[in-house]
Design an enzyme around this catalytic site. Sequence first.
Site, mmCIF file in Angstrom:
data_model
loop_
_atom_site.group_PDB
_atom_site.id
_atom_site.type_symbol
_atom_site.label_atom_id
_atom_site.label_comp_id
_atom_site.label_asym_id
_atom_site.label_seq_id
_atom_site.Cartn_x
_atom_site.Cartn_y
_atom_site.Cartn_z
ATOM 1 N N TYR A 1 4.870 9.820 -10.727
ATOM 2 C CA TYR A 1 3.794 9.007 -10.149
ATOM 3 C C TYR A 1 3.138 8.122 -11.210
ATOM 4 C CZ TYR A 1 -0.206 7.919 -7.111
ATOM 5 O OH TYR A 1 -1.152 7.280 -6.342
ATOM 6 N N ASN B 1 0.801 -1.226 0.000
ATOM 7 C CA ASN B 1 0.000 0.000 0.000
ATOM 8 C C ASN B 1 0.835 1.278 0.000
ATOM 9 O OD1 ASN B 1 -2.361 1.859 0.953
ATOM 10 N ND2 ASN B 1 -0.828 2.009 2.572
ATOM 11 N N LYS C 1 3.403 3.952 -11.206
ATOM 12 C CA LYS C 1 2.175 3.158 -11.074
ATOM 13 C C LYS C 1 1.932 2.312 -12.328
ATOM 14 C CE LYS C 1 1.019 4.243 -6.903
ATOM 15 N NZ LYS C 1 1.057 3.225 -5.830
ATOM 16 N N THR D 1 -7.826 11.415 2.017
ATOM 17 C CA THR D 1 -6.642 11.036 2.787
ATOM 18 C C THR D 1 -5.630 12.176 2.765
ATOM 19 O OG1 THR D 1 -5.564 10.058 0.856
ATOM 20 C CG2 THR D 1 -6.941 8.591 2.190
#
Length: 251
Positions: A154, A87, A158, A191
């Site tokens: 990023y 995660n 990913k 978040t």
Amino acid sequence: MKMAIVTGATRGLGEAIASGLVEKGVGLINISRRDNENLKAMATDAGVTYSFHPCDLTSATDTEQVFREVGASVFSSGADTIYVIQNAGLVTPINPSGQVDAGSLEASVHVNLLAPMIVLNEMISASEGKSGQMLIVNVSSGAGSRPVYGWSTYCSTKAGLNMLTETVSLELSTSGRDHKVISFSPGVMDTDMQGEIRSSSQEAFVEVEKFKRYKEEGTLRSAKTVADALVNLITETEVESGNLYHINDLV
């Protein structure tokens, strides 16, 4: 007995996933920079095992050492099911190419891609000749499937993580191993990472106003909602190894 290894369980989605697994009676191994007293207490109340292993995922050496020890331990524990939830992740650096700090770029590549590769390598190696079926979940992002201005690091890490999932799944099935590996795209959540995104400048991240509207309009899912969907997926259904599962298809 079921055991789960969760990286980045200090807060946010990782903490919510770990909590959901503990509630299902799954023993927890928390691999993060800092321990989580709430998770420890939950595990005690639920009557399941809990251990914490500090790890700096920006360090290849630290990651390899910690997961070599954890892999050997968990495959000697008698667990018949082992979940590995990768995660931990970094959305930074947020800047267009040409304006990216090399140190931030290196940290992102380590946490988002190199560390998951090392973890997979160590855990599969530890499973050789041992009983217990392992299910590895690589937490991905929609950014792994489309380019986003200011997110070259990023998006690239990913996308690499998604291909890692597919490739390792192919290797496992070809060699006749029962272990599975999937990717999971959690969508936009309320978040701390979203807070980092919203704090970006328009020049660094052209979609920043859209992400601010997500917060203002209350369209961000809670980490618990997303975590519950993932926990139910991996504990209640038969997943297909190599697949990328999207939160929009689960809730």
